[in-house]
Scaffold this active site. Sequence first.
Site, short mmCIF file in Angstrom:
data_model
loop_
_atom_site.label_atom_id
_atom_site.label_comp_id
_atom_site.label_asym_id
_atom_site.label_seq_id
_atom_site.Cartn_x
_atom_site.Cartn_y
_atom_site.Cartn_z
N ASN A 11 -9.53 -83.37 36.74
CA ASN A 11 -9.90 -83.57 38.15
C ASN A 11 -11.40 -83.32 38.26
O ASN A 11 -11.85 -82.18 38.19
CB ASN A 11 -9.10 -82.57 39.02
CG ASN A 11 -9.50 -82.64 40.48
OD1 ASN A 11 -10.28 -83.50 40.89
ND2 ASN A 11 -8.97 -81.72 41.26
N LYS A 13 -13.24 -83.63 40.77
CA LYS A 13 -13.63 -83.15 42.11
C LYS A 13 -14.88 -83.91 42.58
O LYS A 13 -15.00 -85.11 42.29
CB LYS A 13 -13.83 -81.63 42.09
CG LYS A 13 -12.59 -80.90 41.54
CD LYS A 13 -12.58 -79.42 41.75
CE LYS A 13 -11.29 -78.84 41.18
NZ LYS A 13 -11.18 -77.39 41.36
N HIS A 100 -3.86 -80.92 46.87
CA HIS A 100 -4.70 -79.94 46.16
C HIS A 100 -5.10 -78.84 47.15
O HIS A 100 -5.34 -79.11 48.33
CB HIS A 100 -5.95 -80.63 45.59
CG HIS A 100 -6.68 -79.76 44.62
ND1 HIS A 100 -7.49 -78.73 45.03
CD2 HIS A 100 -6.70 -79.74 43.27
CE1 HIS A 100 -7.98 -78.12 43.96
NE2 HIS A 100 -7.52 -78.72 42.88
N GLU A 102 -7.78 -77.37 47.62
CA GLU A 102 -9.07 -77.58 48.29
C GLU A 102 -8.92 -78.52 49.49
O GLU A 102 -9.61 -78.37 50.50
CB GLU A 102 -10.10 -78.11 47.28
CG GLU A 102 -10.52 -77.00 46.32
CD GLU A 102 -10.95 -77.47 44.95
OE1 GLU A 102 -11.21 -78.67 44.76
OE2 GLU A 102 -11.00 -76.62 44.04
N GLU A 172 -1.06 -74.71 40.63
CA GLU A 172 -2.44 -74.20 40.54
C GLU A 172 -2.60 -73.00 41.47
O GLU A 172 -2.85 -73.17 42.67
CB GLU A 172 -3.43 -75.29 40.97
CG GLU A 172 -3.35 -76.55 40.15
CD GLU A 172 -4.65 -77.35 40.23
OE1 GLU A 172 -5.23 -77.60 39.17
OE2 GLU A 172 -5.09 -77.69 41.34
N GLY A 178 -11.36 -72.26 39.49
CA GLY A 178 -12.81 -72.13 39.44
C GLY A 178 -13.31 -70.70 39.37
O GLY A 178 -14.48 -70.43 39.56
N SER A 218 -8.64 -72.69 35.85
CA SER A 218 -9.49 -72.17 34.78
C SER A 218 -8.94 -72.44 33.37
O SER A 218 -9.08 -71.62 32.46
CB SER A 218 -9.75 -70.67 34.97
OG SER A 218 -10.43 -70.45 36.19
P1 13P Z 1 -10.72 -75.29 37.42
O1 13P Z 1 -10.19 -75.77 36.10
O2 13P Z 1 -12.19 -75.50 37.60
O3 13P Z 1 -10.28 -73.87 37.69
O4 13P Z 1 -10.03 -76.19 38.55
C1 13P Z 1 -8.66 -76.36 38.53
C2 13P Z 1 -8.31 -77.40 39.53
O5 13P Z 1 -8.42 -77.19 40.74
C3 13P Z 1 -7.86 -78.72 39.04
O6 13P Z 1 -7.35 -79.50 40.07
#
Ligand code: 13P
Length: 257
Positions: A11, A13, A100, A102, A172, A178, A218
């Site tokens: 992803n 982002k 997601h 976010e 997740e 992150g 992560s």
């Molecule tokens: P990270 O791998 O940066 O923690 O992000 C995970 C994520 O949100 C994938 O959709």
Amino acid sequence: MSSRKPLVAGNWKMHLTAAQGVSLVQNIDDFCRELKADVEVVVAPPFTAIHSASTVIDIDRMQLGLAAQNMHWEAEGAFTGEISPTMLTAARVGYVILGHSERREHFFETDEVINKKVKSAISHGISPILCCGESLDIRESGETLAFIEGQIRAGLEDVSAARATGIVIAYEPIWAIGTGKTATPKMAEEVCEHIRNILGDIFGTTIKANTRILYGGSVKAENAALFFAEKNIDGALVGGAALTAGAFNPIIAAAKT
Ligand code: 13P
């Protein structure tokens, strides 16, 4: 890892231009050709990079899959700033990340909206990667399994078993995204097993056995294999470590069975 084909999805982002995306896709593809692994690899570029990634994947006959990071549920209409499922299928997008954390947190997406998107994606032949995950507060109050169950049931409401074949679930935990903190493989496995049982309850044994459940939060080359060793974890949804081939390719290698 089970008999389900491992899936490693990146992803991106809100990162990478179209040109940077093409270069990354080429590097991932070179690595996958060498590795010859039975791993499905998917990249989820931002919308501005999807078309060029799709073109290079097509022209160079790459085995990589493409995902969008979001979509609207309507096929077209007066929805300024949105992207429709028909636009995605025209760009040969096979997956869409939905729900997601976010998008839930910053763009106020509710379970109800996510459910509309899930049903729309399926009816347009796009496989949803439905995300779920608890906050640290929920984890600490011991409510994780009930909370995840609520998200899964709401996200999949009114989806029939016959239409649930291509769905992918990504677990997740928000506090692991992150942050450099991961769930332990045992914690992740506990939730993924629970998700699989819920899928069985909703859709029956075939969907329960065949649906891929990913861990995200992560994931890096150093920890990926620990997650992939768990019975109910079939791959990873990777954020930060999906932005360079140097970080992403070893995660693909770790999923090789
Ligand atoms: P990270 O791998 O940066 O923690 O992000 C995970 C994520 O949100 C994938 O959709």
